[in-house]
Design an enzyme around this catalytic site. Structure first.
Site, PDB file in Angstrom:
ATOM      1  N   CYS B 240       1.494  -7.500   1.133  1.00 38.04           N
ATOM      2  CA  CYS B 240       1.263  -6.264   0.374  1.00 38.04           C
ATOM      3  C   CYS B 240       2.597  -5.680  -0.069  1.00 38.04           C
ATOM      4  O   CYS B 240       3.538  -5.581   0.712  1.00 38.04           O
ATOM      5  CB  CYS B 240       0.503  -5.256   1.238  1.00 38.04           C
ATOM      6  SG  CYS B 240       0.406  -3.608   0.504  1.00 38.04           S
ATOM      7  N   CYS B 243       2.959  -2.000   1.943  1.00 41.30           N
ATOM      8  CA  CYS B 243       3.079  -1.901   3.396  1.00 41.30           C
ATOM      9  C   CYS B 243       3.495  -3.220   4.037  1.00 41.30           C
ATOM     10  O   CYS B 243       3.698  -3.295   5.236  1.00 41.30           O
ATOM     11  CB  CYS B 243       1.789  -1.390   4.031  1.00 41.30           C
ATOM     12  SG  CYS B 243       0.468  -2.627   4.071  1.00 41.30           S
ATOM     13  N   CYS B 265      -2.626  -3.785  -0.845  1.00 44.86           N
ATOM     14  CA  CYS B 265      -3.852  -3.793  -0.056  1.00 44.86           C
ATOM     15  C   CYS B 265      -4.962  -3.135  -0.859  1.00 44.86           C
ATOM     16  O   CYS B 265      -4.762  -2.071  -1.447  1.00 44.86           O
ATOM     17  CB  CYS B 265      -3.682  -2.988   1.222  1.00 44.86           C
ATOM     18  SG  CYS B 265      -2.552  -3.698   2.407  1.00 44.86           S
ATOM     19  N   CYS B 271      -3.614   0.599   4.257  1.00 40.50           N
ATOM     20  CA  CYS B 271      -2.258   0.537   3.701  1.00 40.50           C
ATOM     21  C   CYS B 271      -1.491   1.821   4.035  1.00 40.50           C
ATOM     22  O   CYS B 271      -0.342   1.783   4.472  1.00 40.50           O
ATOM     23  CB  CYS B 271      -2.339   0.336   2.193  1.00 40.50           C
ATOM     24  SG  CYS B 271      -0.823  -0.232   1.433  1.00 40.50           S
TER      25      CYS B 271
END
Lengths: 256, 285
Positions: B240, B243, B265, B271
């Protein structure tokens, strides 16, 4: 020898009209039975009663099942009858479109019965489908093409492959050559004759085309107005018809 | 008209009883599609009328409600349904997966594992997994009742023959407790393994098609496949961008006209919680 299919007293009425009345016969393994008659004589009604598509009003259709021996398919439970119709039975429709899934590739059409009886290996299904396409003289490269791109004769051969892939013992055919031109008919009949002999199939063929039964059928039943008017060995009935209607039928064939 | 003119959670009590009966039957026969008399809801079909009716029938004043749409809490569908129940039921709402007792979802299962006591309500457009292969309802019902599911594999066969692999990426058919073949609603097949043995109750509502089905907790759910082409829960092969999570389902976002893109995400709550805990991806500002 026990009969593969033993039919007794099959009667089906549509209200006041007679579909077929009091038909009885035995079919032995490896035997091909032809049913001929004019339109509306009850041939298709009889075939549909035998194949479980229609419920007859009276009579028994006793099939010699692999597992449990002779059983009356009229009183069989629906799951059992549907199981029979995708393992030991096959049904070839007059119009290939009725028997094929037109939106599914040729390979998928042939593979459907395999998957329906539990085959879950893609490679095996595909190999069998390809093998069967070749056996019905369809080029193996067409395996991923949809039946809509096939000619009428090819569609009919594909329908036959799709039906025979699970190794049925009894094939019902409803006018398998109807709507095909004569040279394609001849090839299809040749193919069918080969398959029937090689696989030791029993078959019931409904047709109005006497040439088809002459080539394929061992025995013949002539139907008129829902009743069997004459039955016997194919050559015997065609060469020496006894009943007035059979005589009419045989003499109506055009000689080229 | 004031909001007090509505019964609690919009639907009248008779309707809720009818829906609850369908839900109980669905729970008793996991994967079986129970017909119910779907009501007109103040939103168009396809916007989650099935899910909303199921939620309305099970909500209590003590519940905490969460709505997700494609994983996000802040898209139109999610916001409007959340507001709908804030107004008609006055329940607490949340965006935190763990705090919610009822979660209505469209097209995703939250990344955080759900626990006993939670209920996940799915919005289902077409509940019949066999529909596109067999258009006759009478026939598909018979196929379900007689367990004739060969046709489902024909679809997967077609996928492989055309694409070389099972290309069905969402609404991937599953078999429930070795009996019913079920459409898990259009969740990505990445989420399919989460269906199996989930601790929470899973309810599926299809408003237009008038069907409810359900998976009780700890139900065994298997994704259909071939022996030589096993099921694979696929996702975009990236971490992602916000994150840095490697294990969550990702949305691809086009950033500019020059082919720039980022993967984030799809589960916004997951997230945000990770970012709050200090995780950073390569695209995080």
């Amino acid at each position: 020898m026990t009969a593969l299919l033993s039919v007794s007293g099959i009667t089906k009425n549509y209200g006041a009209y007679v579909g077929c009345a009091d038909v009885s016969f035995d079919l032995y393994p490896g035997e091909v039975m032809g049913i001929v008659g004019e339109s509306g004589s009850g041939k298709s009604t009889l075939l549909n009663c035998l194949a479980g598509h229609l419920t007859p009003d009276r009579g028994e259709v006793v099939f010699d099942t692999r597992a449990d021996g002779p059983k009356d398919t009229v009183t069989l439970s629906e799951p059992e009858r549907r199981m029979l119709s995708r393992t030991d039975w096959a049904f070839v429709h007059q119009h290939a479109r009725d028997g094929l899934r037109m939106g599914v590739s040729a390979g998928g059409n042939v593979g459907e019965r395999l998957m329906a009886v539990g085959e879950r290996h893609y490679g095996n299904i595909r190999d069998k489908a390809t093998d069967w396409l070749e056996r019905v003289e369809i080029d193996a490269t067409r395996v991923d093409d949809r039946p809509t791109t096939f000619s009428g004769g090819m569609q009919q051969r594909l329908q036959i492959a799709r039906n025979l892939v699970t190794g049925p013992r009894l094939v019902f055919m409803d006018e398998p050559t109807g709507g095909l031109d004569v040279s394609v008919q001849a090839r299809l009949l040749d193919l069918l004759r080969g398959l029937v002999r090689d696989m030791g199939l029993s078959a019931i063929i409904v047709t109005h085309d006497l040439a088809v039964v002459r080539l394929l059928a061992d025995r013949l039943m002539v139907m008129k107005s829902g009743r069997v008017v004459e039955a016997g060995l194919t050559d015997q009935v065609l060469d020496d018809p006894q009943h007035a209607y059979s005589q009419l039928l045989v003499s109506s064939v055009l000689q080229v | 008209m004031t909001d007090q003119a509505y019964n609690f959670a919009y639907l009248d009590e008779q309707t809720k009883r009818m829906i609850r009966r369908a839900i109980l039957k669905g729970l008793a026969i996991p994967g079986y599609q129970v017909p119910f008399a779907s009501r007109e809801m103040p939103m168009p079909y396809g916007w989650g009328t099935g899910g909303v009716q199921v939620s309305a029938a099970i909500l209590t004043p003590e519940d905490t409600f969460k709505v997700i749409d494609q994983g996000a809490d802040d898209t139109t569908n999610a916001v409007s349904i959340r507001t709908f129940f804030e107004r008609t039921a006055g329940v607490e709402t949340t965006t935190t997966t763990a705090d919610a007792s009822v979660i209505q979802t469209r097209h995703r299962i939250p990344e955080d594992p759900l626990s006993a006591g939670q209920i996940l309500v799915y919005q289902v457009p077409i509940p019949e997994p066999l529909r596109f292969l067999e258009p006759r309802e009478s026939e598909t019902r018979k196929m379900h009742s007689l367990e004739e599911y060969g046709l489902m594999h024909v679809k997967l066969y077609e996928d492989i023959s055309r694409h070389g692999h099972i290309a069905t990426a969402y609404a991937y058919p599953v078999k429930v407790e070795g009996r019913y073949v079920m459409d898990p609603s259009p969740i990505p097949k990445f989420d399919n393994p989460k269906l199996d043995g989930m601790e929470a109750i899973q309810l599926f509502g299809a408003g237009r098609e008038q069907r409810i089905y359900a998976l009780p907790p700890y139900t065994h759910v298997v994704s259909l496949d071939f022996e030589d082409h096993p099921f694979e829960a696929s996702k975009a092969d990236h971490p992602c961008g916000m994150c840095g999570a490697e294990d969550s389902y990702l949305d691809e976002v086009i950033m500019d006209d020059a082919g720039g893109r980022m993967f984030v995400c799809s589960d916004t709550d997951y997230c945000e919680a990770r970012q709050a805990a200090g995780h950073r991806g390569k695209d995080a500002a």
